[in-house]
Scaffold this active site. Structure first.
Site, mmCIF file in Angstrom:
data_model
loop_
_atom_site.group_PDB
_atom_site.id
_atom_site.type_symbol
_atom_site.label_atom_id
_atom_site.label_comp_id
_atom_site.label_asym_id
_atom_site.label_seq_id
_atom_site.Cartn_x
_atom_site.Cartn_y
_atom_site.Cartn_z
ATOM 1 N N ARG A 99 0.855 -1.190 0.000
ATOM 2 C CA ARG A 99 0.000 0.000 0.000
ATOM 3 C C ARG A 99 0.888 1.235 0.000
ATOM 4 O O ARG A 99 2.099 1.138 0.249
ATOM 5 C CB ARG A 99 -0.938 -0.011 1.200
ATOM 6 C CG ARG A 99 -0.238 0.087 2.540
ATOM 7 C CD ARG A 99 -1.247 0.315 3.652
ATOM 8 N NE ARG A 99 -0.625 0.366 4.947
ATOM 9 C CZ ARG A 99 -0.963 -0.409 5.972
ATOM 10 N NH1 ARG A 99 -1.889 -1.316 5.849
ATOM 11 N NH2 ARG A 99 -0.366 -0.268 7.130
ATOM 12 N N ARG A 106 -0.504 6.078 -5.876
ATOM 13 C CA ARG A 106 -0.927 4.703 -6.165
ATOM 14 C C ARG A 106 -0.076 4.111 -7.290
ATOM 15 O O ARG A 106 0.274 2.942 -7.268
ATOM 16 C CB ARG A 106 -2.408 4.685 -6.564
ATOM 17 C CG ARG A 106 -3.358 5.055 -5.423
ATOM 18 C CD ARG A 106 -4.785 5.092 -5.916
ATOM 19 N NE ARG A 106 -5.747 5.415 -4.857
ATOM 20 C CZ ARG A 106 -6.104 6.645 -4.520
ATOM 21 N NH1 ARG A 106 -5.574 7.687 -5.116
ATOM 22 N NH2 ARG A 106 -7.005 6.837 -3.562
ATOM 23 N N ASN A 138 -3.828 -1.545 -5.391
ATOM 24 C CA ASN A 138 -3.505 -0.365 -6.198
ATOM 25 C C ASN A 138 -2.182 -0.504 -6.936
ATOM 26 O O ASN A 138 -1.297 -1.194 -6.447
ATOM 27 C CB ASN A 138 -3.427 0.861 -5.273
ATOM 28 C CG ASN A 138 -4.794 1.490 -5.086
ATOM 29 O OD1 ASN A 138 -5.585 1.572 -6.008
ATOM 30 N ND2 ASN A 138 -5.054 1.943 -3.872
ATOM 31 N N ASP A 166 -14.699 6.352 -4.811
ATOM 32 C CA ASP A 166 -14.568 7.796 -5.067
ATOM 33 C C ASP A 166 -15.965 8.418 -5.211
ATOM 34 O O ASP A 166 -16.217 9.534 -4.743
ATOM 35 C CB ASP A 166 -13.775 8.064 -6.348
ATOM 36 C CG ASP A 166 -12.501 7.234 -6.437
ATOM 37 O OD1 ASP A 166 -11.438 7.801 -6.637
ATOM 38 O OD2 ASP A 166 -12.582 5.988 -6.303
ATOM 39 N N ARG A 169 -17.525 8.862 -1.855
ATOM 40 C CA ARG A 169 -16.938 10.027 -1.172
ATOM 41 C C ARG A 169 -17.529 11.320 -1.739
ATOM 42 O O ARG A 169 -17.837 12.261 -0.995
ATOM 43 C CB ARG A 169 -15.406 10.017 -1.350
ATOM 44 C CG ARG A 169 -14.726 8.921 -0.549
ATOM 45 C CD ARG A 169 -13.237 8.776 -0.903
ATOM 46 N NE ARG A 169 -12.600 7.786 -0.026
ATOM 47 C CZ ARG A 169 -11.474 7.136 -0.312
ATOM 48 N NH1 ARG A 169 -10.839 7.371 -1.444
ATOM 49 N NH2 ARG A 169 -10.961 6.258 0.532
ATOM 50 N N HIS A 193 -9.214 5.432 -10.623
ATOM 51 C CA HIS A 193 -9.351 5.543 -9.171
ATOM 52 C C HIS A 193 -8.109 6.277 -8.695
ATOM 53 O O HIS A 193 -7.010 5.748 -8.734
ATOM 54 C CB HIS A 193 -9.423 4.156 -8.522
ATOM 55 C CG HIS A 193 -9.237 4.185 -7.033
ATOM 56 N ND1 HIS A 193 -10.086 4.848 -6.181
ATOM 57 C CD2 HIS A 193 -8.283 3.634 -6.242
ATOM 58 C CE1 HIS A 193 -9.672 4.700 -4.927
ATOM 59 N NE2 HIS A 193 -8.572 3.969 -4.945
ATOM 60 N N THR A 248 -6.396 3.104 4.626
ATOM 61 C CA THR A 248 -7.841 3.326 4.558
ATOM 62 C C THR A 248 -8.499 1.949 4.596
ATOM 63 O O THR A 248 -7.944 0.987 4.081
ATOM 64 C CB THR A 248 -8.259 4.061 3.265
ATOM 65 O OG1 THR A 248 -8.104 3.175 2.156
ATOM 66 C CG2 THR A 248 -7.414 5.297 3.023
HETATM 67 P P1 6V0 Z 1 -1.800 -4.266 4.177
HETATM 68 O O1 6V0 Z 1 -2.527 -4.026 5.457
HETATM 69 O O2 6V0 Z 1 -0.324 -4.139 4.131
HETATM 70 O O3 6V0 Z 1 -2.206 -5.737 3.665
HETATM 71 C C1 6V0 Z 1 -1.686 -6.322 2.517
HETATM 72 C C2 6V0 Z 1 -1.741 -7.826 2.715
HETATM 73 O O4 6V0 Z 1 -1.325 -8.460 1.502
HETATM 74 C C3 6V0 Z 1 -0.796 -8.334 3.837
HETATM 75 O O5 6V0 Z 1 -1.514 -9.124 4.760
HETATM 76 C C4 6V0 Z 1 0.234 -9.149 3.067
HETATM 77 O O6 6V0 Z 1 0.746 -10.246 3.800
HETATM 78 C C5 6V0 Z 1 -0.586 -9.610 1.868
HETATM 79 N N1 6V0 Z 1 0.256 -10.055 0.763
HETATM 80 C C6 6V0 Z 1 1.342 -9.450 0.223
HETATM 81 N N2 6V0 Z 1 1.853 -10.201 -0.763
HETATM 82 C C7 6V0 Z 1 1.063 -11.309 -0.868
HETATM 83 C C8 6V0 Z 1 1.081 -12.455 -1.685
HETATM 84 N N3 6V0 Z 1 2.016 -12.621 -2.625
HETATM 85 N N4 6V0 Z 1 0.138 -13.387 -1.512
HETATM 86 C C9 6V0 Z 1 -0.817 -13.247 -0.566
HETATM 87 N N5 6V0 Z 1 -0.880 -12.168 0.257
HETATM 88 C C10 6V0 Z 1 0.056 -11.229 0.114
HETATM 89 O O7 6V0 Z 1 -2.369 -3.309 3.028
HETATM 90 P P2 6V0 Z 1 -3.866 -2.747 2.909
HETATM 91 O O8 6V0 Z 1 -4.802 -3.852 3.221
HETATM 92 O O9 6V0 Z 1 -3.978 -1.461 3.601
HETATM 93 O O10 6V0 Z 1 -3.932 -2.434 1.336
HETATM 94 C C11 6V0 Z 1 -3.957 -3.476 0.391
HETATM 95 C C12 6V0 Z 1 -4.019 -2.919 -1.030
HETATM 96 O O11 6V0 Z 1 -5.286 -2.288 -1.250
HETATM 97 C C13 6V0 Z 1 -2.974 -1.849 -1.326
HETATM 98 O O12 6V0 Z 1 -2.461 -2.042 -2.638
HETATM 99 C C14 6V0 Z 1 -3.765 -0.567 -1.240
HETATM 100 O O13 6V0 Z 1 -3.172 0.483 -1.967
HETATM 101 C C15 6V0 Z 1 -5.078 -1.015 -1.839
HETATM 102 N N6 6V0 Z 1 -6.239 -0.171 -1.584
HETATM 103 C C16 6V0 Z 1 -7.135 -0.039 -2.577
HETATM 104 C C17 6V0 Z 1 -8.271 0.729 -2.425
HETATM 105 C C18 6V0 Z 1 -9.214 0.892 -3.567
HETATM 106 O O14 6V0 Z 1 -10.144 1.694 -3.493
HETATM 107 N N7 6V0 Z 1 -9.051 0.153 -4.632
HETATM 108 C C19 6V0 Z 1 -8.539 1.366 -1.190
HETATM 109 C C20 6V0 Z 1 -7.655 1.199 -0.169
HETATM 110 C C21 6V0 Z 1 -6.403 0.471 -0.314
#
Ligand code: 6V0
Length: 332
Positions: A99, A106, A138, A166, A169, A193, A248
């Site tokens: 993230r 992003r 993202n 979005d 929001r 996005h 978020t």
């Molecule tokens: P986080 O809390 O770091 O969680 C990410 C998870 O992914 C962790 O538990 C990792 O262990 C797991 N992970 C990483 N690599 C792997 C893999 N190869 N196989 C399986 N699991 C894996 O991040 P958070 O949950 O906050 O965000 C996750 C993603 O969502 C990010 O890319 C954000 O940018 C994105 N978001 C997208 C949004 C949207 O509107 N589309 C909104 C918010 C965040």
């Protein structure tokens, strides 16, 4: 005999007799768990499978979700680092990956998350060849394109959570300015996005009253009421939350749950989701951006041919070209 055998008389073997509605969530971080919790709490499906590479985190989340079962409509929850647990999912939601850190956009995440997708997407398709894929990680639009390419699935079954969030929001901020509930604000954020999203000011209305008819400058630079600030706030909101709380979660969880419900129940609601937009609004590139789409149990049924003004079309086209340039640099 066990207590179970003494208590219960078997009438039939339930294995294989039910059409189970199953949703997989890959990535049990802040976003994945907010999605899982919202989907479970709303009783949208019968089974949820959680996958991550962190075994202990998975087990901890599994226990917490299982302890919720006394309070919700019963859902079977499974969790594993092994993708076999995802078999026969109707919908696979991917939230795994890096993230943004403070100061990162992003798009800065792109190659890191593409590398992660190379491991995840083939596994999902192997165990659920008929699944719909919903990408949340993202930069969501580019990663949805990558998931489409890697998976080989038809375009209607690969979608990105896109600007559904979005748009929510946007509705909230307009509702505050007008003192009308967000559900009664109609208007769309489309395109990317994130930073290059397009606010369709030409169509914002309350009860069919077009707000641009009341203020022709709405959304432009010369508007004394500065409605454009609302779109700026939508764009900045993720950056602001990341600065304040580090990530978020709740709103993206509910946004994904809303779309999951539409798919699982074949409801044909219209959502702004990331879909293949080549051929719409003069876009010529193979890119994914959000447009309002009718969603059902087989994925995207229709794309709404929105009436956009010249400026809105220009913004979409320019964003499509940028996405295409970024896609050309990716290795997958
Ligand atoms: P986080 O809390 O770091 O969680 C990410 C998870 O992914 C962790 O538990 C990792 O262990 C797991 N992970 C990483 N690599 C792997 C893999 N190869 N196989 C399986 N699991 C894996 O991040 P958070 O949950 O906050 O965000 C996750 C993603 O969502 C990010 O890319 C954000 O940018 C994105 N978001 C997208 C949004 C949207 O509107 N589309 C909104 C918010 C965040």
């Amino acid at each position: 005999a066990t207590v179970q055998e003494k208590l219960l008389e078997r009438v039939f073997d339930e294995e294989g007799t039910l059409t189970v509605r199953k949703v997989t969530i890959v990535g049990v971080g802040q976003v994945g768990m907010a999605c899982a919790y919202s989907i479970m709490q709303q009783g949208i499906c019968r089974e949820i499978a959680l996958v991550d590479m962190l075994k202990d985190k998975l087990q901890g989340e599994l226990l917490d979700m299982q302890h919720c079962q006394r309070f919700v409509k019963h859902v079977d929850i499974q969790a594993s680092t092994d993708y076999a647990v995802t078999a026969n999912s109707n919908l696979c939601i991917v939230t795994a990956g890096s993230r943004q850190k403070e100061g990162e956009s992003r798009r800065d995440l792109v190659q890191r998350n593409v590398n992660i997708f190379k491991g995840i997407i083939p596994q999902l398709v192997k165990y659920s060849p008929n699944t719909i894929l919903m990408i949340v990680s993202n930069p969501v639009d580019i990663l949805t394109y990558v998931a489409w390419k890697i998976s080989g699935l038809p375009r209607e079954r690969v979608i990105g959570s896109g600007t559904n969030l979005d748009t929510a929001r946007f509705h909230f901020l307009i509702s505050e300015k007008l003192n009308v509930a967000p559900t009664n604000v109609h208007g769309w954020i489309i395109g990317e996005h994130g930073d290059a999203s397009v606010a369709v000011w030409s169509g914002v209305n309350i009860a069919g009253v077009n707000l641009k008819d009341l203020n022709p400058g709405m959304g432009g630079k010369d508007d004394p009421e500065k409605w454009e600030d609302i779109h700026k706030k939508v764009i900045n909101s993720a950056y602001e939350m990341i600065k304040l709380k580090g990530y978020t979660s709740w709103a993206i969880g509910l946004s994904v749950a809303q779309m999951t419900q539409t798919i699982i129940r074949n409801q044909k609601n219209v959502h702004a989701i990331s879909t293949l937009v080549k051929g719409f609004h003069g876009i010529e590139e193979d890119v994914f951006l959000s447009l309002p789409c009718v969603l059902g149990s087989k994925g995207v049924m229709y794309v709404i041919k929105q009436t956009l003004d010249e400026n809105e079309v220009k913004q979409l086209q320019s964003c499509a070209r940028t996405m295409h340039e970024i896609q050309k640099t990716l290795v997958f």
